[in-house]
Every structure is written in C-alpha cells, then in structure tokens.
Write a protein that holds these residues in place. Structure first.
Motif, mmCIF file in Angstrom:
data_model
loop_
_atom_site.group_PDB
_atom_site.id
_atom_site.type_symbol
_atom_site.label_atom_id
_atom_site.label_comp_id
_atom_site.label_asym_id
_atom_site.label_seq_id
_atom_site.Cartn_x
_atom_site.Cartn_y
_atom_site.Cartn_z
ATOM 1 N N ILE A 55 33.331 41.140 40.656
ATOM 2 C CA ILE A 55 32.914 42.034 41.900
ATOM 3 C C ILE A 55 33.728 41.764 42.955
ATOM 4 C CG2 ILE A 55 31.422 41.873 43.899
ATOM 5 C CD1 ILE A 55 29.186 41.467 41.573
ATOM 6 N N ALA A 56 34.468 40.455 43.008
ATOM 7 C CA ALA A 56 35.411 40.351 43.917
ATOM 8 C C ALA A 56 36.818 41.163 43.725
ATOM 9 C CB ALA A 56 35.956 38.818 44.205
ATOM 10 N N GLU A 57 37.000 41.180 42.386
ATOM 11 C CA GLU A 57 38.138 42.087 42.188
ATOM 12 C C GLU A 57 38.024 43.584 42.181
ATOM 13 O OE1 GLU A 57 41.464 41.235 39.844
ATOM 14 O OE2 GLU A 57 40.965 40.270 41.707
ATOM 15 N N ASN A 78 29.446 50.363 34.232
ATOM 16 C CA ASN A 78 28.143 50.937 33.553
ATOM 17 C C ASN A 78 27.795 49.825 32.473
ATOM 18 O OD1 ASN A 78 26.174 52.571 33.256
ATOM 19 N ND2 ASN A 78 27.041 53.401 31.472
ATOM 20 N N PHE A 79 26.928 48.905 33.083
ATOM 21 C CA PHE A 79 26.385 47.715 32.334
ATOM 22 C C PHE A 79 27.239 46.648 31.732
ATOM 23 C CE2 PHE A 79 23.179 51.477 31.702
ATOM 24 C CZ PHE A 79 22.215 50.810 32.424
ATOM 25 N N GLY A 80 28.401 46.790 32.178
ATOM 26 C CA GLY A 80 29.554 45.801 31.895
ATOM 27 C C GLY A 80 29.516 44.504 32.378
ATOM 28 N N THR A 81 28.688 44.563 33.535
ATOM 29 C CA THR A 81 28.572 43.239 34.342
ATOM 30 C C THR A 81 27.892 42.117 33.350
ATOM 31 O OG1 THR A 81 28.678 44.445 36.652
ATOM 32 C CG2 THR A 81 27.821 42.345 36.846
ATOM 33 N N LEU A 82 27.114 42.657 32.962
ATOM 34 C CA LEU A 82 26.095 41.559 32.201
ATOM 35 C C LEU A 82 26.850 40.744 31.094
ATOM 36 C CD1 LEU A 82 23.459 44.348 31.192
ATOM 37 C CD2 LEU A 82 23.241 42.863 33.155
ATOM 38 N N ALA A 142 38.354 42.456 33.545
ATOM 39 C CA ALA A 142 37.565 42.929 34.736
ATOM 40 C C ALA A 142 37.660 41.699 35.830
ATOM 41 C CB ALA A 142 35.911 43.067 34.343
ATOM 42 N N GLU A 143 38.043 40.573 35.241
ATOM 43 C CA GLU A 143 38.039 39.293 36.169
ATOM 44 C C GLU A 143 39.383 39.095 36.716
ATOM 45 O OE1 GLU A 143 36.261 36.139 33.647
ATOM 46 O OE2 GLU A 143 34.446 37.315 33.273
ATOM 47 N N ALA A 144 40.258 39.973 36.020
ATOM 48 C CA ALA A 144 41.842 39.544 36.692
ATOM 49 C C ALA A 144 42.301 40.834 36.658
ATOM 50 C CB ALA A 144 42.574 38.725 35.880
ATOM 51 N N LEU A 145 42.049 41.899 37.317
ATOM 52 C CA LEU A 145 42.498 43.138 37.282
ATOM 53 C C LEU A 145 43.937 43.093 37.766
ATOM 54 C CD1 LEU A 145 39.690 45.008 38.947
ATOM 55 C CD2 LEU A 145 40.194 45.235 36.575
ATOM 56 N N ILE A 146 44.789 44.241 36.981
ATOM 57 C CA ILE A 146 46.112 44.326 37.191
ATOM 58 C C ILE A 146 46.743 44.897 37.955
ATOM 59 C CG2 ILE A 146 46.822 43.759 34.320
ATOM 60 C CD1 ILE A 146 47.420 46.410 34.129
ATOM 61 N N PHE A 147 45.786 45.754 38.991
ATOM 62 C CA PHE A 147 46.185 46.830 39.799
ATOM 63 C C PHE A 147 46.367 46.038 41.062
ATOM 64 C CE2 PHE A 147 43.263 48.570 36.661
ATOM 65 C CZ PHE A 147 44.123 49.313 36.104
ATOM 66 N N GLY A 148 47.082 46.617 41.907
ATOM 67 C CA GLY A 148 47.430 46.282 43.395
ATOM 68 C C GLY A 148 46.040 46.572 44.321
ATOM 69 N N ALA A 161 22.174 40.231 44.303
ATOM 70 C CA ALA A 161 22.932 41.097 44.344
ATOM 71 C C ALA A 161 23.722 41.399 45.797
ATOM 72 C CB ALA A 161 22.570 42.556 43.714
ATOM 73 N N MET A 162 22.858 41.556 46.755
ATOM 74 C CA MET A 162 23.089 41.819 48.101
ATOM 75 C C MET A 162 24.051 40.433 48.638
ATOM 76 S SD MET A 162 19.992 43.442 50.047
ATOM 77 C CE MET A 162 21.189 43.709 51.425
ATOM 78 N N ARG A 163 23.505 39.332 48.307
ATOM 79 C CA ARG A 163 24.333 38.184 48.703
ATOM 80 C C ARG A 163 25.792 38.077 48.123
ATOM 81 N NH1 ARG A 163 26.104 33.437 46.985
ATOM 82 N NH2 ARG A 163 25.307 33.766 44.869
ATOM 83 N N VAL A 164 25.921 38.253 46.757
ATOM 84 C CA VAL A 164 27.241 38.519 46.092
ATOM 85 C C VAL A 164 28.246 39.590 46.879
ATOM 86 C CG1 VAL A 164 28.556 38.545 44.161
ATOM 87 C CG2 VAL A 164 26.236 37.132 44.067
#
Length: 282
Positions: free
Chosen positions: A138-140, A125-129, A109-115, A197-200
């Motif tokens: 989130i940036a990815e 779904n609850f994975g961010t935790l 999730a922190e380095a997605l291989i997609f373009g 959450a809004m800040r990020v």
C-alpha cells in the motif's frame, strides 16, 4: 472464532518455504487454469474496482497483482494507458497472450520498480490478500501515484457474512486439523475491517477513503467439489493436502453436505461478498 485456513495460523517450521514463496509457487502453477477457476469469481470485483478508482480515457494506470490481466484489459477498454505487474512469470505470460494493448511485466507489489508519482491510478483486484507485507504494498502504491491520484483494491469479506469462509474452517477443524506445517499467513480479512483499512491507508498518505460492497457469488458443480478446491485456491489447497487421507475424505464429504443449502440442480451457489476500498493520494 476459528481461524480461516486461507490465512493465518500454521506452525512455524525453520526449514519451510516462506508464505511468499508458497504463494508464488501456487499461483504460478495455476496460471494456465486461473480463468477457469479463480478468475470466475474474481471478475466480480473488476467493474467496482475501476469505478472506485475513477479510471477513464488517458489515465496512466498500474494494475498490481494483475494475474492473467482481466482487470488490466478492462481498464484499457476504458481508454486508460495500462501497465500490469505480477510476481508470477507464468501469470504474466498468460496475460501477454491475451492482448497487446497493455504492457505486462514481472514485478513485486512490495517493491515496485517504477519511479515516484508515475501513475494517475493504481488498482489491485484481490491481490492484497496474497501479499506477505500488504502494508508495504500500500505504501508502494502511494509512492508511485501522482498527488491526487486514486488507488483502489478489492478484498473478500469475512466469515460473519461469507458462508464459504465460515464453512471451510469449521469443517476442516471438525474432521481434520488446521494445525498443519505451513508458515503463518497474514490475516485474510484484515482489510475488510474498515477501521483497519482506513488506519493503514491514512498512514501511507491517502485521504478520502471510501468503501463499496460487491455482491459476488461463487458457483461450481457440486460433483466437482474436490477439483474446484484443488485448483481455485492456494492456501486452502495446501491445508487440505496436508490432511491424513481418511480425514481428507471426511472433509470433502462434510463440505458437500454443508453446501447442500446453497445447491440447486447440482450447482453450488455461495454468496461471496467482497469490498472495494479506494482512496486519494494526498
């Protein structure tokens, strides 16, 4: 406030595995039984998640931290074209065994291989935790979304409104210790704080941030208390496993007593409120 054993805290040990390594190991070990335990209450987030993301027919959709694929399959049932990724090979194998109308693959999730701009929708779904660097994830998500695409994720709310997350750390600290040899974990309830959450999200390039409450419930037979906590969670199980045997016995007894007000005919039914957060890619 007592720090939840589900996140944060822990003594830093130079030779220890990282938080990410332990999460990977823990969820991989639970892949075959995930739906019986954790999946039972994580399913509460799926409908709200898909609605918040506005998923409908034809949307190319990425399900990040897909686990055994329940949210992916629900999105596909709406006609979306779905890709599910998870860092656990075992979770991906379990997801693939369920259906062939979703493309499941191992991914970080922190380095997605997609373009860039590859998807109309991204969900989690609850994975961010369970991510070591959720800001990066989130940036990815923003990077792989098309402009105007929608992102949505679910998180549990904190001990101020959730009996489970209040009772567990209180009982462990009273009858054992929260100071165990585990690497520090990211704050579990960070993204349940709306301003944070809004800040990020704004910092990652999202706009139109919205929030929705999810009234979930955690239910399990009180006689299966030890079995449930051993299999349903990763971080808390590691904390419990690191207690002295006598302390572990006292903790389990005290948990049973603390859950009595929520027990009916031998079944514990704990309110487990959650939050769905969604935003639009600028």
């Amino acid at each position: 406030m007592i720090q939840s054993p589900f996140g944060g805290g822990g003594r830093s040990m130079v030779t220890q595995p990282t938080f990410k390594t332990l999460e990977h190991r823990g969820w991989s070990e639970r892949a075959r039984i995930y739906d019986r335990y954790s999946g039972r209450f994580c399913r509460y987030g799926i409908a709200a998640l898909l609605n918040a993301a506005g998923i409908s027919r034809g949307h190319s959709t990425l399900d990040v931290c897909c686990g055994t694929g329940e949210a992916s399959l629900a999105a596909a049932a709406r006609g979306a074209i779905v890709t599910g990724v998870d860092f656990s090979e075992e979770m991906v194998a379990a997801a693939k065994a369920k259906a062939s109308n979703v493309h499941f693959q191992v991914g970080d999730a922190e380095a997605l291989i997609f373009g860039d701009a590859a998807f109309d929708r991204v969900i989690n779904n609850f994975g961010t935790l369970h991510l070591a660097d959720p800001d990066r994830a989130i940036a990815e998500a923003a990077r792989v979304l098309k402009p105007g695409g929608r992102y949505a994720f679910t998180v549990w709310r904190g001990p101020d409104v959730s009996p489970l997350f209040r009772i567990l750390p209180e009982v462990v600290s009273s009858h054992g210790t929260l100071d165990v040899d585990l690497p520090p974990a990211p704050p579990l309830f960070r993204f349940a704080e709306r301003e944070e959450a809004m800040r990020v999200l704004h910092g990652a390039g999202f706009t139109d941030v919205t929030f929705g409450d999810i009234p979930a419930t955690l239910d399990f037979p009180v006689a299966e208390l030890s079995d449930f906590f051993r299999h349903a969670f990763v971080r808390s199980t590691m904390v419990l496993d690191r207690q002295e045997p006598a302390a572990r016995a006292r903790i389990e007894e005290a948990l049973g007593e603390s859950f009595q007000p929520f027990t009916d005919n031998g079944i514990v039914r704990l309110p487990l409120p959650a939050l769905v957060v969604s935003a639009t890619r600028d």
